[in-house]
Design an enzyme around this catalytic site. Structure first.
Site, PDB file in Angstrom:
ATOM      1  N   ILE A 260       0.839  -1.200   0.000  1.00 45.30           N
ATOM      2  CA  ILE A 260       0.000   0.000   0.000  1.00 45.30           C
ATOM      3  C   ILE A 260       0.872   1.246   0.000  1.00 45.30           C
ATOM      4  O   ILE A 260       0.615   2.215  -0.726  1.00 45.30           O
ATOM      5  CB  ILE A 260      -0.967  -0.010   1.194  1.00 45.30           C
ATOM      6  CG1 ILE A 260      -1.956  -1.171   1.074  1.00 45.30           C
ATOM      7  CG2 ILE A 260      -1.725   1.320   1.284  1.00 45.30           C
ATOM      8  CD1 ILE A 260      -2.810  -1.380   2.308  1.00 45.30           C
TER       9      ILE A 260
ATOM     10  N   GLU B 196     -12.066   2.909  18.420  1.00 43.48           N
ATOM     11  CA  GLU B 196     -13.159   3.126  17.467  1.00 43.48           C
ATOM     12  C   GLU B 196     -14.211   2.026  17.615  1.00 43.48           C
ATOM     13  O   GLU B 196     -13.888   0.896  17.974  1.00 43.48           O
ATOM     14  CB  GLU B 196     -12.612   3.160  16.032  1.00 43.48           C
ATOM     15  CG  GLU B 196     -11.927   1.881  15.566  1.00 43.48           C
ATOM     16  CD  GLU B 196     -11.348   2.025  14.165  1.00 43.48           C
ATOM     17  OE1 GLU B 196     -11.674   1.152  13.340  1.00 43.48           O
ATOM     18  OE2 GLU B 196     -10.578   2.973  13.894  1.00 43.48           O
TER      19      GLU B 196
ATOM     20  N   THR C 276      12.751  -2.840   6.997  1.00 40.78           N
ATOM     21  CA  THR C 276      13.809  -3.291   6.104  1.00 40.78           C
ATOM     22  C   THR C 276      13.815  -2.398   4.881  1.00 40.78           C
ATOM     23  O   THR C 276      12.772  -2.205   4.252  1.00 40.78           O
ATOM     24  CB  THR C 276      13.565  -4.752   5.673  1.00 40.78           C
ATOM     25  OG1 THR C 276      13.446  -5.578   6.841  1.00 40.78           O
ATOM     26  CG2 THR C 276      14.713  -5.257   4.811  1.00 40.78           C
TER      27      THR C 276
ATOM     28  N   ILE D  84      -3.956   5.889   7.867  1.00 41.33           N
ATOM     29  CA  ILE D  84      -4.843   4.845   7.341  1.00 41.33           C
ATOM     30  C   ILE D  84      -4.382   3.485   7.846  1.00 41.33           C
ATOM     31  O   ILE D  84      -4.779   2.448   7.311  1.00 41.33           O
ATOM     32  CB  ILE D  84      -4.873   4.836   5.795  1.00 41.33           C
ATOM     33  CG1 ILE D  84      -3.458   4.673   5.225  1.00 41.33           C
ATOM     34  CG2 ILE D  84      -5.552   6.080   5.259  1.00 41.33           C
ATOM     35  CD1 ILE D  84      -3.420   4.265   3.784  1.00 41.33           C
ATOM     36  N   ALA D  85      -3.538   3.495   8.883  1.00 47.01           N
ATOM     37  CA  ALA D  85      -2.962   2.250   9.399  1.00 47.01           C
ATOM     38  C   ALA D  85      -3.956   1.565  10.335  1.00 47.01           C
ATOM     39  O   ALA D  85      -4.827   0.809   9.889  1.00 47.01           O
ATOM     40  CB  ALA D  85      -1.636   2.536  10.091  1.00 47.01           C
ATOM     41  N   ARG D  86      -3.832   1.829  11.602  1.00 49.06           N
ATOM     42  CA  ARG D  86      -4.744   1.303  12.611  1.00 49.06           C
ATOM     43  C   ARG D  86      -4.811   2.302  13.757  1.00 49.06           C
ATOM     44  O   ARG D  86      -3.862   3.027  14.036  1.00 49.06           O
ATOM     45  CB  ARG D  86      -4.240  -0.055  13.166  1.00 49.06           C
ATOM     46  CG  ARG D  86      -4.583  -1.267  12.312  1.00 49.06           C
ATOM     47  CD  ARG D  86      -6.074  -1.605  12.405  1.00 49.06           C
ATOM     48  NE  ARG D  86      -6.408  -2.857  11.766  1.00 49.06           N
ATOM     49  CZ  ARG D  86      -6.774  -2.995  10.502  1.00 49.06           C
ATOM     50  NH1 ARG D  86      -6.818  -1.925   9.728  1.00 49.06           N
ATOM     51  NH2 ARG D  86      -7.104  -4.175  10.017  1.00 49.06           N
TER      52      ARG D  86
ATOM     53  N   HIS E 188     -13.221   4.519   9.067  1.00 51.29           N
ATOM     54  CA  HIS E 188     -12.526   3.270   8.720  1.00 51.29           C
ATOM     55  C   HIS E 188     -13.054   2.696   7.397  1.00 51.29           C
ATOM     56  O   HIS E 188     -13.487   1.553   7.321  1.00 51.29           O
ATOM     57  CB  HIS E 188     -12.680   2.245   9.847  1.00 51.29           C
ATOM     58  CG  HIS E 188     -11.569   1.244   9.887  1.00 51.29           C
ATOM     59  ND1 HIS E 188     -11.063   0.727  11.062  1.00 51.29           N
ATOM     60  CD2 HIS E 188     -10.856   0.635   8.895  1.00 51.29           C
ATOM     61  CE1 HIS E 188     -10.108  -0.138  10.801  1.00 51.29           C
ATOM     62  NE2 HIS E 188      -9.958  -0.209   9.481  1.00 51.29           N
ATOM     63  N   ILE E 189     -12.987   3.523   6.351  1.00 51.92           N
ATOM     64  CA  ILE E 189     -13.557   3.131   5.056  1.00 51.92           C
ATOM     65  C   ILE E 189     -12.520   3.115   3.933  1.00 51.92           C
ATOM     66  O   ILE E 189     -12.881   3.168   2.755  1.00 51.92           O
ATOM     67  CB  ILE E 189     -14.718   4.063   4.650  1.00 51.92           C
ATOM     68  CG1 ILE E 189     -14.248   5.523   4.586  1.00 51.92           C
ATOM     69  CG2 ILE E 189     -15.906   3.912   5.595  1.00 51.92           C
ATOM     70  CD1 ILE E 189     -15.225   6.455   3.884  1.00 51.92           C
TER      71      ILE E 189
END
Length: 327
Positions: A158, A266, A179, A235-237, A284-285
């Site tokens: 991503i 959330e 890495t 946009i990770a978590r 979260h879309i």
């Protein structure tokens, strides 16, 4: 022979449920109710397989209550909701849905970055509320993207898709990954430490998986090191960013803006976010296009069918459980 029983934990497209019903006894949650841990365990007690989302926690207590369970198939790339060690201990295969949501998620990262940098949602509210009385030279001035430096923290598939899009904006890309990538995959991007990325980038996008190692990866100190004109996109978590520290930085204008698709706790996000004009918020879309959500569900179903059919699934998260079956 007993037909395998499948539990579908949240609403999916009806045609997918109908397809599952051709091969399995299906119990589904098309009402889309959020379940407690006890309610989920009760529904999974006699199930052979489960199609889950990132909102359902799979741990030792749940698995101990579900002796027939052979596979938990997550309709998501992230799997911090699944205790892989517990799954392996109980002989349960765990799978996810990588690769199919790369482009949609990268698109959404850019949607958030553009909206936050150019104050799109703030401008929309300004116009709709009747405040716009005429053109002004310095009205709702936003931040430049073209020709600036984009920082990406987490340069997986991503992250690389986000970096490709940056070329169209003539942006220099710097990144951090655990890495360093081969030069052919860097495609002109420059590896730096996380600290260097935060200090040097004009805008930063977070794309790392959530783990104990990345919990509050971005906190008060990291936010203070960023340019006050910068935009931060997550946009990770939820949990990768210390939401309290971010709110304070946005309130104090120590950071220009943020674009957020994920939050701590959330959907019960900190209500202070709602009062911030310089925060663009989505629920979260990032992968939510019909084509992508369909592809995610289809892959999750294939993973589940492979395990129940005795075949190693393509997206197996705990390969040791499969190896132990072969011994």
């Amino acid at each position: 022979m007993r037909t395998a029983r499948i539990y579908v934990s949240r609403r999916i497209f009806p045609e997918l449920v109908a397809e599952l019903q051709k091969s399995y006894e299906v119990v589904d949650n098309q009402a889309d109710l959020s379940l407690t841990a006890a309610e989920l365990a009760a529904r999974l007690h006699d199930a052979d397989g489960a199609l889950l989302t990132a909102g359902e926690r799979v741990d030792d207590a749940l698995l101990a209550a579900c002796p027939r369970l052979r596979v938990v198939s997550n309709i998501a790339v992230g799997y911090n909701n699944i205790d892989l060690a517990a799954c392996t201990l109980h002989g349960v295969a765990a799978t996810n849905t990588p690769d199919v949501l790369i482009e949609a998620t990268a698109d959404h990262a850019w949607a958030l970055l553009l909206a936050a940098a150019r104050r799109v949602t703030e401008s929309d509210r300004y116009l709709r509320s009747g405040q716009w009385k005429g053109w002004e030279f310095d009205m709702l001035m936003g931040a430049e993207l073209h020709g600036t430096t984009l920082g990406i923290v987490g340069m997986g598939r991503i992250g690389r898709a986000i970096a490709r899009r940056a070329k169209g904006f003539g942006m220099r890309v710097v990144y951090h990954n655990r890495t360093r990538l081969p030069s052919v995959q860097e495609d002109g991007a420059i590896w730096m430490s996380t600290e260097e990325v935060l200090r040097s980038a004009d805008h930063v996008i977070l794309v790392v998986p959530y783990s104990q190692a990345t919990h509050h990866l971005i906190g008060a100190a990291q936010l203070a090191s960023m340019k006050p004109t910068a935009v931060l996109v997550n946009i990770a978590r939820g949990g990768v960013v210390d939401d309290n520290a971010l709110i304070e930085a946005l309130q104090g204008e120590r950071l220009a803006a943020a674009g957020l698709d994920v939050f701590e706790n959330e959907p019960k996000l900190d209500p202070r976010f709602l009062a911030l004009d310089n925060a663009v918020l989505t629920p979260h879309i990032a992968s939510s296009t019909r084509a992508t959500r369909n592809a995610m569900a289809q892959l999750a179903i294939r993973n589940l069918a492979d395990v129940l059919g005795g075949r190693r699934p393509a997206a197996l998260l705990n390969p040791e459980v499969w190896d132990s079956r072969r011994r």
